[in-house]
Design an enzyme around this catalytic site. Structure first.
Site, PDB file in Angstrom:
ATOM      1  N   GLU A  51      70.067  19.976  59.967  1.00 14.59           N
ATOM      2  CA  GLU A  51      69.367  20.470  61.165  1.00 14.59           C
ATOM      3  C   GLU A  51      70.235  21.367  62.044  1.00 14.59           C
ATOM      4  O   GLU A  51      70.270  21.233  63.266  1.00 14.59           O
ATOM      5  CB  GLU A  51      68.815  19.294  61.992  1.00 14.59           C
ATOM      6  CG  GLU A  51      67.952  18.340  61.221  1.00 14.59           C
ATOM      7  CD  GLU A  51      66.830  19.034  60.454  1.00 14.59           C
ATOM      8  OE1 GLU A  51      66.403  20.110  60.885  1.00 14.59           O
ATOM      9  OE2 GLU A  51      66.399  18.506  59.421  1.00 14.59           O
ATOM     10  N   GLY A  52      70.925  22.294  61.423  1.00 13.97           N
ATOM     11  CA  GLY A  52      71.809  23.187  62.159  1.00 13.97           C
ATOM     12  C   GLY A  52      73.221  22.661  62.118  1.00 13.97           C
ATOM     13  O   GLY A  52      73.513  21.608  62.686  1.00 13.97           O
TER      14      GLY A  52
END
Length: 608
Positions: free
Chosen positions: A443-444
């Site tokens: 997620e990043g």
């Protein structure tokens, strides 16, 4: 035993002593609940996590998903556990009563979810992706999409995923090539492209899968401004909710990972036969804004998962250290004398404190961010709601980045305590480390989170979010001084240290953000990861001082039994250890930032 996963007295301390979660009962949305309801929800989560999720955690790691005749094969226990989760209403707990929810605070939901994440991170991932996708549709979907998709997702009949990355473009979403071509039907597009690293992308547990997909409408501009968001079900869903034809969504292959091995991770092909239909969600060209609704929720979820892997690793290594005889104290040379438990050794206690501060500190911040979400959506004062949003925006990258790194450090310490045994599959701590190694990427990546913090969150709206964080810290320092002046002065030095480091953080931030005009973004953001470390250590110190001053107050107010007193003293001592061993490391990092060090950026490709 749930103590292997999470101390129940610690969860109660975070919810009721630190956050005072029952104060949320004053919000009309939660008025029908009480503490007994909250406790019942947590007890149910604990029971299902222990009985349905934990028993197959190792088996799911060893029996990795595989393809057979084009279908993903999973352990049957995964579906049994998820059926129990959905049947108990956990996916719908925070939703409105009118659509089948319980209107629980998100804080209570996250507290309940902590048990599942500690018990089996890979199996529960299917449910949490589904919850996030459903929340996205609730916020941005059409009435038809909500009617056809939401109830089946809340009940577990349909699962959900998020499809962002592509084989040629991982985190670089501006390079997404998946194409959407309008059809004659309004809002419906023909989709073609491929997606990579899709957790839960294909499985046979649910009747359907609703994929949330970023794609570029034909003729849209390059970059992220040309991206739109689409709901693409595996099987088409008619207006009456019935499941129809195959939607030309195929699994092209599986990715085999070192951790989270029970969560199938896929390469997906969309529209290979020219017959994949997607329904636009929200406005054309606003796809990334919509997807961020899901991504930000997922980032907080990833953070809680990382923290709970640290937490359960800590509990396992603590029990081992108490039970395992090993060596003797320095100076005791008689080999005939009995060995002492590992926990008698100072360096083992250091390793345990490393884990305790990461795990219990991370849980405290994760639940605080959840309370900000509740405040943002339910507080009667609009100014409070807006400030809650701003503070959440600043803390989300810190929680995701700093605490996923700290959680991995904690799992390393758990392995170290167990020595050779920790490195074997006889004990679960090596799996916890492998599972957790994904979270600094998920997620990043943490580097992206650091750039987001320094490049956007620290300056957006005039730096209001960071000002709010500093205000929270100053208030905790004031509360500590009031408590120490009235009695036990053990935390006076810690309050002074945090005050000085918070002032330094404010000064360094101002210097860095001001320098961007002259030096440019690239030069300043080259040290974004160092800025994240500096911020993370300040935030973690604040989290621990807040816990410790509350524990100190409770020690003076309560006539507590031995177990309660030991618990509260443990909080105070862990805080003091963090300030002695970890916060001082922020000083050299602040010095580096102050110097605007450019050696990383100046290193040339050919010199490597």
């Amino acid at each position: 035993m749930s103590e292997d996963l999470l101390r129940e007295d610690d969860l109660a301390f975070q919810l009721h002593d630190v956050l005072k979660v029952t104060d949320m009962l004053a919000y009309p949305r939660f008025a029908d609940h009480d503490r007994e309801v909250f406790d019942q929800v947590l007890a149910s989560a604990r029971s299902i996590a222990e009985e349905k999720f934990r028993p197959h955690n190792r088996a799911a790691d060893l029996a990795e998903p595989y393809l057979e005749n084009g279908k993903v094969v999973l352990l049957p226990e995964v579906k049994e556990a998820l059926d129990a989760f959905f049947s108990a209403g956990f996916a719908a707990g925070h939703h409105d009563a009118e659509i089948g929810g319980l209107q629980l605070p998100w804080t209570i939901q996250q507290a309940a979810f902590s048990y599942f994440k500690a018990a089996n991170i890979s199996s529960i991932a299917y449910a949490f992706l589904t919850i996030a996708a459903a929340n996205l549709l609730l916020a941005h979907g059409t009435a038809s999409q909500k009617r056809r998709f939401l109830e089946p997702m809340m009940s577990g009949r349909f699962f959900g995923t998020m499809m962002l990355s592509e084989p040629h473009a991982g985190s670089s979403l501006s390079d997404v090539r998946t194409k959407a071509v309008p059809t004659a039907e309004e809002g419906v597009y023909r989709i073609s492209g491929s997606k990579m690293w899709i957790s839960g992308g294909q499985q046979e547990m649910s009747e359907n899968i609703v994929h949330m997909v970023l794609a570029r409408i034909e003729g849209a501009p390059a970059g992220v401004k040309g991206l739109s968001l689409f709901a693409i079900p595996r099987y088409r869903v008619a207006e009456d909710g019935s499941i129809g034809a195959d939607n030309d969504v195929r699994v092209a292959g599986l990715n085999h990972k070192m951790g989270y091995r029970g969560t199938v991770n896929t390469v997906m092909a969309l529209g290979e036969n020219g017959d994949c239909l997607g329904e636009i969600v929200g406005e054309p060209g606003r796809g990334l804004a919509g997807m961020f609704h899901m991504m930000n929720e997922a980032r907080i979820g990833v953070s809680l998962g990382a923290v709970m892997l640290a937490y359960t690793g800590y509990r396992h290594s603590l029990m081992y250290a108490r039970e395992r005889p090993q060596g003797r104290h320095p100076g005791e040379k008689d080999p005939a004398s009995p060995q002492v438990p590992l926990i008698e050794h100072a360096d083992i206690r250091r390793l345990l404190l490393t884990q305790k501060t990461a795990a219990e500190g991370g849980l405290s911040l994760a639940l605080f961010t959840a309370s900000l979400i509740d405040r943002q959506h339910n507080h009667p004062d609009e100014a409070v709601r807006e400030d809650s949003r701003r503070l959440l925006d600043v803390l989300t990258p810190v929680l995701k980045s700093w605490f996923s790194d700290r959680a991995l450090e904690a799992n390393t310490a758990a392995i170290q305590i167990m020595g050779g045994y920790g490195y074997t599959r006889d004990y679960p701590v090596e799996q916890f480390w492998r599972d957790n190694r994904l979270n600094p990427i998920h997620e990043g990546t943490n580097g992206i989170q650091a750039i987001d913090l320094l490049g956007r969150k620290a300056v957006i709206e005039g730096g209001r979010g960071l000002d709010l964080l500093h205000t929270e810290i100053v208030e905790t320092i004031a509360a500590t001084r009031a408590q120490t002046e009235d009695g036990d002065g053990r935390l006076a030095a810690e309050a002074l240290m945090l005050e000085a480091m918070t002032s330094r953080h404010r000064q360094v931030t101002e210097k860095l953000t001001s320098a961007r005009a002259d030096m440019g973004d690239r030069a300043v953001l080259a040290n974004a990861t160092a800025y994240m470390e500096f911020t993370g250590r300040v935030v973690e110190s604040w989290v621990w001082l807040r816990q410790a001053v509350i524990a100190l107050r409770l020690l003076t107010e309560e006539e507590a039994g031995d177990e309660r007193r030991h618990f509260l003293e443990g909080k105070i001592h862990a805080c003091r250890w963090y300030f002695a061993h970890e916060l001082p490391r922020a000083g050299p990092v602040a010095d580096l930032l102050d110097r605007m060090d450019g050696t990383s950026l100046a290193m040339q490709d050919v010199w490597f």
